[in-house]
Design an enzyme around this catalytic site. Structure first.
Site, PDB file in Angstrom:
ATOM      1  N   ASP A 392       0.864  -1.186   0.000  1.00 26.72           N
ATOM      2  CA  ASP A 392       0.000   0.000   0.000  1.00 26.72           C
ATOM      3  C   ASP A 392       0.902   1.238   0.000  1.00 26.72           C
ATOM      4  O   ASP A 392       1.574   1.524   0.994  1.00 26.72           O
ATOM      5  CB  ASP A 392      -0.880  -0.052   1.264  1.00 26.72           C
ATOM      6  CG  ASP A 392      -1.914   1.047   1.300  1.00 26.72           C
ATOM      7  OD1 ASP A 392      -1.699   2.094   0.654  1.00 26.72           O
ATOM      8  OD2 ASP A 392      -2.935   0.868   1.996  1.00 26.72           O
ATOM      9  N   HIS A 393       0.884   1.953  -1.113  1.00 27.07           N
ATOM     10  CA  HIS A 393       1.819   3.067  -1.272  1.00 27.07           C
ATOM     11  C   HIS A 393       1.429   4.280  -0.412  1.00 27.07           C
ATOM     12  O   HIS A 393       2.187   5.233  -0.292  1.00 27.07           O
ATOM     13  CB  HIS A 393       1.880   3.467  -2.752  1.00 27.07           C
ATOM     14  CG  HIS A 393       3.214   3.996  -3.184  1.00 27.07           C
ATOM     15  ND1 HIS A 393       4.253   4.229  -2.303  1.00 27.07           N
ATOM     16  CD2 HIS A 393       3.687   4.369  -4.408  1.00 27.07           C
ATOM     17  CE1 HIS A 393       5.295   4.711  -2.967  1.00 27.07           C
ATOM     18  NE2 HIS A 393       4.976   4.797  -4.235  1.00 27.07           N
ATOM     19  N   ARG A 394       0.244   4.227   0.215  1.00 22.38           N
ATOM     20  CA  ARG A 394      -0.093   5.316   1.139  1.00 22.38           C
ATOM     21  C   ARG A 394       0.810   5.247   2.365  1.00 22.38           C
ATOM     22  O   ARG A 394       1.128   6.250   2.966  1.00 22.38           O
ATOM     23  CB  ARG A 394      -1.560   5.191   1.609  1.00 22.38           C
ATOM     24  CG  ARG A 394      -2.577   5.465   0.516  1.00 22.38           C
ATOM     25  CD  ARG A 394      -3.984   5.204   1.017  1.00 22.38           C
ATOM     26  NE  ARG A 394      -4.153   3.817   1.463  1.00 22.38           N
ATOM     27  CZ  ARG A 394      -5.277   3.343   2.027  1.00 22.38           C
ATOM     28  NH1 ARG A 394      -6.310   4.139   2.197  1.00 22.38           N
ATOM     29  NH2 ARG A 394      -5.358   2.082   2.399  1.00 22.38           N
ATOM     30  N   ILE A 396       3.628   2.700   2.638  1.00 19.41           N
ATOM     31  CA  ILE A 396       4.973   2.152   2.419  1.00 19.41           C
ATOM     32  C   ILE A 396       5.609   2.808   1.203  1.00 19.41           C
ATOM     33  O   ILE A 396       5.001   2.843   0.120  1.00 19.41           O
ATOM     34  CB  ILE A 396       4.880   0.616   2.251  1.00 19.41           C
ATOM     35  CG1 ILE A 396       4.367   0.004   3.571  1.00 19.41           C
ATOM     36  CG2 ILE A 396       6.217   0.021   1.859  1.00 19.41           C
ATOM     37  CD1 ILE A 396       3.832  -1.393   3.435  1.00 19.41           C
TER      38      ILE A 396
END
Ligand code: CAO
Length: 420
Positions: A392-394, A396
């Site tokens: 999850d790029h939010r 990581i």
């Protein structure tokens, strides 16, 4: 005496279940623990056993019907065949905890009074006994939310502000307008067949869509030279088989990922967007994606940090068999922190797995293949395992994703360092 059989609060985030099969008919005499109905949720199919011996008086639901938790599904007459039990209930002052069956799934109500005989899931009355933050209590009070009915996602199941707000938002969501079939309607004369989705397929589809639409996914690919660990696996297979397990790549990965999650806590977390908080979990539960005849199920190996490789191997075998044979319980499917999806037993080269919400990462594993690897000025035959980590790029960042997968590759290549 007539008793109502209700669907209780079963597990986190489940407010509706589907009656998959009704296993009794009106007039049937049933025994204690005999299955009454089979219910489906997006996480599992499971039976609801009868808490008493008695006669089915009335069935109030149909197969395929969606029912809310706490909805009455049957009326049971226990007066003729379960006199003793009935008397005990009367003596108990009409309020007892039903803990008879294996999953405590039922809630039973005395139909001639307003007092309840409830399961442990049916929390009542004392709000202060429910762990919750002061802010969560305040918001719940202001919005008339019964905090005892919420499943807390905070530490030790504490109800957070986010839990209350999501509950309010869920309730406030407008009824959705009917949507046109996404595949479009068939052109006249076109050779197609429409088939109704099974309930479980519909629920999997909804979950996948929600995850894909909510989480900005990034997939980082990697690979590990597993030649050495494969030899270790083969050498120890027999010993693990004696314990009742199967030492596979998946079992080794569960053990290694358990260490990785302790080293990289963000991968063992969830995001609370409305509360702007990161929820770090201080336990290490790993879901395993299992391919079953009914579709994808993801049972959980709990507390992997406290289990041996042998215990993990036994549990994977046991849980995947249960998932495939419709025997898995909801408890065995809930509470995971991170998921491993190994498609290597089937084939394919690489894939991009979808994160299992509210988790923030999933490790995909593809089929290991022998390759020529250039080592110390020479080509050597090595067994190479392809890995793909979706995160999850939010929460990581790319560098953290790359570091996590690299750490797992290193651990697979030289495992004895971390397992000492
Ligand atoms: N590379 C090469 N071989 C592999 C492998 C890999 N990555 N993974 C498994 N294998 C081999 C095993 O060694 C075993 O070989 P033998 O029969 O010769 O011993 C064979 O494939 C079958 O493995 P298995 O299925 O018995 O055991 P497992 O622990 O590897 O897998 C499970 C268990 C439950 C993960 C698997 O059975 C399964 O259901 N996989 C599908 C998961 C899935 O559907 N994922 C998609 C989800 S969507 O993201």
């Amino acid at each position: 005496m007539n008793l109502e059989i209700k669907i209780p609060d079963i597990a986190e985030n489940i407010d509706t279940v589907i009656i998959a099969n009704i296993l009794v008919t009106e007039g049937n005499d049933v025994k204690v623990d005999q299955s009454l109905v089979e219910i489906e949720t997006d996480k599992a199919t499971t039976d609801i056993p009868s808490p008493f011996e008695g006669k089915i008086k009335e069935i109030l639901v149909k197969e395929g019907e969606k029912v809310k938790v706490q909805q009455v599904i049957m009326i049971m007459d226990v007066s003729e065949t379960s006199q003793v039990q009935g008397e005990e209930l009367e003596k108990e002052g009409k309020k007892v905890n039903h803990k008879k069956n294996n999953q405590d799934l039922l809630s039973v109500v005395h139909d001639n009074s307003d007092t309840e005989i409830s399961s442990q899931y049916n929390h009542q009355g004392d709000l202060s006994s429910v762990p919750a933050s002061p802010l969560a209590r305040k918001i719940a009070r202001e919005n008339s939310v019964d905090i005892t009915r919420l499943q807390g996602t905070g530490s030790r199941q504490r109800v957070t502000r986010h839990d209350v707000e999501s509950h309010i938002n869920k309730k406030a969501r407008p009824v959705e307008a009917p949507v046109e079939k996404s595949g479009g309607t068939a052109i006249e004369g076109e050779n197609v067949t429409y088939k109704q989705m099974s309930n479980i397929r519909e629920l999997i589809a909804k979950n996948m869509q929600e995850s894909w639409q909510t989480i900005p996914h990034v997939t980082q690919f990697g690979e590990a030279d597993i030649t050495v660990i494969e030899e270790f696996r083969k050498n120890n297979m027999e010993e693990i088989a004696r314990d009742g397990g199967k030492l596979t790549v998946t079992a080794l990965l569960v053990k290694i990922v358990g260490f990785a999650l302790q080293r990289f806590p963000k991968f063992n977390a969830s995001i609370d967007m409305p509360g702007s908080q990161i929820i770090y979990k201080n336990y290490y539960n790993i879901n395993i994606a299992v391919d079953t005849p009914k579709g994808l199920l993801v049972p959980v190996i709990k507390n992997v940090d406290r289990k041996s490789l042998s215990e993990i191997s036994v549990e994977i075998l046991d849980l995947s068999n249960k998932a495939r044979n419709n025997k898995i319980s909801l408890d065995e499917l809930t509470g995971g922190c991170f998921t491993i999806s190994n498609l290597g037993g089937i084939g394919g080269t690489n894939f991009t797995p979808i994160i299992y919400q509210p988790q923030v990462a999933i490790l995909g594993v593809s089929r290991a293949k022998f390759q020529q690897v250039f080592i110390e000025d020479d080509f050597k035959k090595r067994l190479v395992l392809p890995l793909s980590l979706s995160y999850d790029h939010r929460l990581i960042d790319g560098a953290e994703g790359a570091a996590f997968i690299k750490w797992i590759s290193n651990a697979l290549e030289t495992p004895f360092g971390i397992m000492k």
